[in-house]
Design a protein around this motif. Structure first.
Motif, PDB file in Angstrom:
ATOM      1  N   ARG A 176       0.840  -1.203   0.000  1.00 33.94           N
ATOM      2  CA  ARG A 176       0.000   0.000   0.000  1.00 33.94           C
ATOM      3  C   ARG A 176       0.875   1.252   0.000  1.00 33.94           C
ATOM      4  O   ARG A 176       0.890   2.050   0.943  1.00 33.94           O
ATOM      5  N   ARG A 177       1.598   1.423  -1.093  1.00 29.72           N
ATOM      6  CA  ARG A 177       2.598   2.477  -1.167  1.00 29.72           C
ATOM      7  C   ARG A 177       2.456   3.273  -2.450  1.00 29.72           C
ATOM      8  O   ARG A 177       2.015   2.756  -3.469  1.00 29.72           O
ATOM      9  N   PHE A 178       2.855   4.563  -2.380  1.00 28.17           N
ATOM     10  CA  PHE A 178       2.900   5.431  -3.545  1.00 28.17           C
ATOM     11  C   PHE A 178       4.362   5.731  -3.846  1.00 28.17           C
ATOM     12  O   PHE A 178       5.063   6.302  -3.003  1.00 28.17           O
ATOM     13  N   ASN A 179       4.828   5.363  -5.035  1.00 25.60           N
ATOM     14  CA  ASN A 179       6.217   5.589  -5.432  1.00 25.60           C
ATOM     15  C   ASN A 179       6.336   6.835  -6.302  1.00 25.60           C
ATOM     16  O   ASN A 179       5.502   7.070  -7.191  1.00 25.60           O
ATOM     17  N   GLU A 180       7.381   7.606  -6.071  1.00 20.61           N
ATOM     18  CA  GLU A 180       7.618   8.806  -6.869  1.00 20.61           C
ATOM     19  C   GLU A 180       7.813   8.443  -8.334  1.00 20.61           C
ATOM     20  O   GLU A 180       8.545   7.515  -8.667  1.00 20.61           O
ATOM     21  N   GLU A 181       7.138   9.182  -9.189  1.00 17.91           N
ATOM     22  CA  GLU A 181       7.304   8.975 -10.624  1.00 17.91           C
ATOM     23  C   GLU A 181       8.692   9.488 -11.021  1.00 17.91           C
ATOM     24  O   GLU A 181       9.039  10.637 -10.791  1.00 17.91           O
ATOM     25  N   ASN A 182       9.500   8.611 -11.627  1.00 14.01           N
ATOM     26  CA  ASN A 182      10.875   8.956 -12.029  1.00 14.01           C
ATOM     27  C   ASN A 182      11.741   9.372 -10.837  1.00 14.01           C
ATOM     28  O   ASN A 182      12.570  10.275 -10.934  1.00 14.01           O
ATOM     29  N   GLY A 183      11.548   8.700  -9.706  1.00 15.06           N
ATOM     30  CA  GLY A 183      12.346   9.005  -8.524  1.00 15.06           C
ATOM     31  C   GLY A 183      12.322   7.852  -7.541  1.00 15.06           C
ATOM     32  O   GLY A 183      11.742   6.799  -7.803  1.00 15.06           O
ATOM     33  N   SER A 184      12.946   8.047  -6.388  1.00 14.98           N
ATOM     34  CA  SER A 184      13.057   6.971  -5.399  1.00 14.98           C
ATOM     35  C   SER A 184      12.281   7.239  -4.113  1.00 14.98           C
ATOM     36  O   SER A 184      12.221   6.383  -3.234  1.00 14.98           O
ATOM     37  N   ARG A 185      11.683   8.394  -3.984  1.00 14.75           N
ATOM     38  CA  ARG A 185      10.932   8.703  -2.773  1.00 14.75           C
ATOM     39  C   ARG A 185       9.588   7.964  -2.778  1.00 14.75           C
ATOM     40  O   ARG A 185       9.102   7.539  -3.826  1.00 14.75           O
ATOM     41  N   TYR A 186       8.987   7.848  -1.599  1.00 12.32           N
ATOM     42  CA  TYR A 186       7.703   7.152  -1.540  1.00 12.32           C
ATOM     43  C   TYR A 186       6.917   7.574  -0.307  1.00 12.32           C
ATOM     44  O   TYR A 186       7.447   8.181   0.630  1.00 12.32           O
ATOM     45  N   VAL A 187       5.623   7.240  -0.329  1.00 13.85           N
ATOM     46  CA  VAL A 187       4.711   7.522   0.775  1.00 13.85           C
ATOM     47  C   VAL A 187       3.973   6.236   1.115  1.00 13.85           C
ATOM     48  O   VAL A 187       3.461   5.562   0.220  1.00 13.85           O
ATOM     49  N   GLU A 188       3.939   5.893   2.404  1.00 16.75           N
ATOM     50  CA  GLU A 188       3.189   4.726   2.864  1.00 16.75           C
ATOM     51  C   GLU A 188       1.741   5.148   3.098  1.00 16.75           C
ATOM     52  O   GLU A 188       1.487   6.130   3.792  1.00 16.75           O
ATOM     53  N   ALA A 189       0.804   4.368   2.531  1.00 15.32           N
ATOM     54  CA  ALA A 189      -0.602   4.714   2.689  1.00 15.32           C
ATOM     55  C   ALA A 189      -1.043   4.686   4.145  1.00 15.32           C
ATOM     56  O   ALA A 189      -1.953   5.412   4.542  1.00 15.32           O
ATOM     57  N   GLN A 191       0.739   5.666   6.566  1.00 20.80           N
ATOM     58  CA  GLN A 191       1.428   6.738   7.271  1.00 20.80           C
ATOM     59  C   GLN A 191       1.390   8.011   6.433  1.00 20.80           C
ATOM     60  O   GLN A 191       2.419   8.639   6.195  1.00 20.80           O
ATOM     61  N   MET A 192       0.192   8.387   6.006  1.00 20.03           N
ATOM     62  CA  MET A 192       0.041   9.593   5.209  1.00 20.03           C
ATOM     63  C   MET A 192       0.527  10.794   6.015  1.00 20.03           C
ATOM     64  O   MET A 192       0.280  10.909   7.211  1.00 20.03           O
ATOM     65  N   GLY A 193       1.234  11.668   5.351  1.00 18.89           N
ATOM     66  CA  GLY A 193       1.808  12.832   6.011  1.00 18.89           C
ATOM     67  C   GLY A 193       3.310  12.743   6.137  1.00 18.89           C
ATOM     68  O   GLY A 193       3.959  13.727   6.489  1.00 18.89           O
ATOM     69  N   THR A 194       3.868  11.548   5.836  1.00 22.38           N
ATOM     70  CA  THR A 194       5.311  11.366   5.925  1.00 22.38           C
ATOM     71  C   THR A 194       5.864  10.957   4.572  1.00 22.38           C
ATOM     72  O   THR A 194       5.405   9.973   3.981  1.00 22.38           O
ATOM     73  N   LEU A 195       6.826  11.707   4.076  1.00 24.96           N
ATOM     74  CA  LEU A 195       7.508  11.409   2.823  1.00 24.96           C
ATOM     75  C   LEU A 195       8.842  10.748   3.150  1.00 24.96           C
ATOM     76  O   LEU A 195       9.659  11.306   3.880  1.00 24.96           O
ATOM     77  N   PHE A 196       9.051   9.538   2.637  1.00 28.25           N
ATOM     78  CA  PHE A 196      10.291   8.803   2.876  1.00 28.25           C
ATOM     79  C   PHE A 196      11.273   9.078   1.734  1.00 28.25           C
ATOM     80  O   PHE A 196      10.907   8.950   0.556  1.00 28.25           O
ATOM     81  N   VAL A 197      12.486   9.441   2.114  1.00 28.04           N
ATOM     82  CA  VAL A 197      13.496   9.819   1.129  1.00 28.04           C
ATOM     83  C   VAL A 197      14.722   8.916   1.303  1.00 28.04           C
ATOM     84  O   VAL A 197      15.533   9.146   2.207  1.00 28.04           O
ATOM     85  N   PRO A 198      14.850   7.854   0.479  1.00 24.32           N
ATOM     86  CA  PRO A 198      16.045   7.007   0.570  1.00 24.32           C
ATOM     87  C   PRO A 198      17.302   7.844   0.424  1.00 24.32           C
ATOM     88  O   PRO A 198      17.387   8.719  -0.443  1.00 24.32           O
ATOM     89  N   SER A 199      18.290   7.569   1.270  1.00 17.72           N
ATOM     90  CA  SER A 199      19.470   8.432   1.305  1.00 17.72           C
ATOM     91  C   SER A 199      20.740   7.626   1.512  1.00 17.72           C
ATOM     92  O   SER A 199      20.900   6.959   2.545  1.00 17.72           O
TER      93      SER A 199
END
Length: 283
Positions: A176-189, A191-199
């Motif tokens: 249940r996740r939203f992945n950034e289009e043409n990117g690596s960031r994502y949002v967990e459904a 945990q709406m309100g938090t943007l995860f940024v792989p680093s």
């Protein structure tokens, strides 16, 4: 628990531990303890106590980002308070399409409720749900658009979906996740309100902190307390594991800010199977 108190307790406790254990252990192993052992124990306690306090302070400012090797998260996070839900409307379980056969998309804006964790639809106050039915009909959320802290414009994050029933319908994956289009960031459904940024930087710094802890334990037990290299390696392995598995989680727990209250459960909805084979053309 203040960091100053953590430093004092750690330095004093480790110094006493090193002194007491070394008097007994070195007397047994080497017939006599190392010279100036109280000073050596104090130096060892200061080195490890100072580093562990520094690590606790870093974690307090960045909870979970630079955790121990067993628990650290390979990403940083950023909060957002509003987003646009890109919905795929459906009629009788069939995706609506336009005259060209392209899936129809409807954009609905949501904002975080004041003082809460739920996201509510602008204008109606309805809570965000992934799929189901509301006053506008049946739908499935195919993507969200939001603006991160450094984004000049909103960015699209596509829901991860899979085709089922021989390619005739779509459903969400267990993530249940939203992945950034043409990117690596994502949002967990969930945990709406938090943007995860792989680093990669986060991973490097977390591993570096764990490595420095290992090196400090070796430095304290070998050249500072004057154990033989073989004994120092054994003590380093035990000390590092105890620090990572017991001490650091305990310090992190008391130094991290209080967790946000869990979101109120969304109203139960009926899953909407979305048929992709031979879709109807919207009139």
């Amino acid at each position: 628990m203040t960091l100053l108190l953590v430093f004092v307790l750690l330095t004093g406790g480790l110094s006493a531990l090193f002194l007491g254990v070394s008097i007994v252990a070195q007397g047994y192993l080497y017939q006599e303890a190392a010279s100036r052992l109280p000073v050596r124990a104090a130096v060892g306690g200061l080195l490890l106590g100072g580093f562990i306090t520094f690590w606790s302070a870093l974690d307090k400012s960045n909870p979970g980002r630079y955790d121990t090797f067993f628990n650290f998260a390979p990403y940083s996070t950023a909060e957002f308070t509003e987003f646009e839900a890109v919905r795929w409307p459906a009629v009788a379980g069939v995706l609506r399409t336009d005259a060209s056969g392209k899936t129809v998309e409807e954009v609905v804006k949501f904002k975080r409720a004041p003082g809460g964790t739920q996201f509510l639809r602008e204008g109606t106050g309805e809570p965000f749900i992934m799929n189901g039915s509301d006053n506008s009909g049946s739908f499935m959320t195919g993507a969200i658009r939001l603006k991160g802290p450094e984004d000049p414009a909103p960015v699209r994050y596509n829901a991860i979906v899979k085709e089922t029933a021989g390619g005739k319908s779509k459903s969400y994956t267990p993530e249940r996740r939203f992945n950034e289009e043409n990117g690596s960031r994502y949002v967990e459904a969930v945990q709406m309100g938090t943007l995860f940024v792989p680093s990669n930087k986060t991973v490097f710094l977390a591993l570096l902190l764990n490595f420095v802890l290992l090196v400090l334990w070796l430095a304290v037990t070998w050249p500072v307390l004057r154990y033989s290299l073989a004994h120092a390696l054994g003590l380093t392995a035990v000390g590092t594991l105890v620090t990572m598995l017991v001490l650091m989680p305990l310090l992190f727990r008391f130094n991290r800010p209080a967790a946000k209250p869990a979101p109120a459960p969304a109203p139960a909805t009926t899953s909407v199977p979305v048929v992709t084979g031979a879709p109807k053309i919207a009139s």
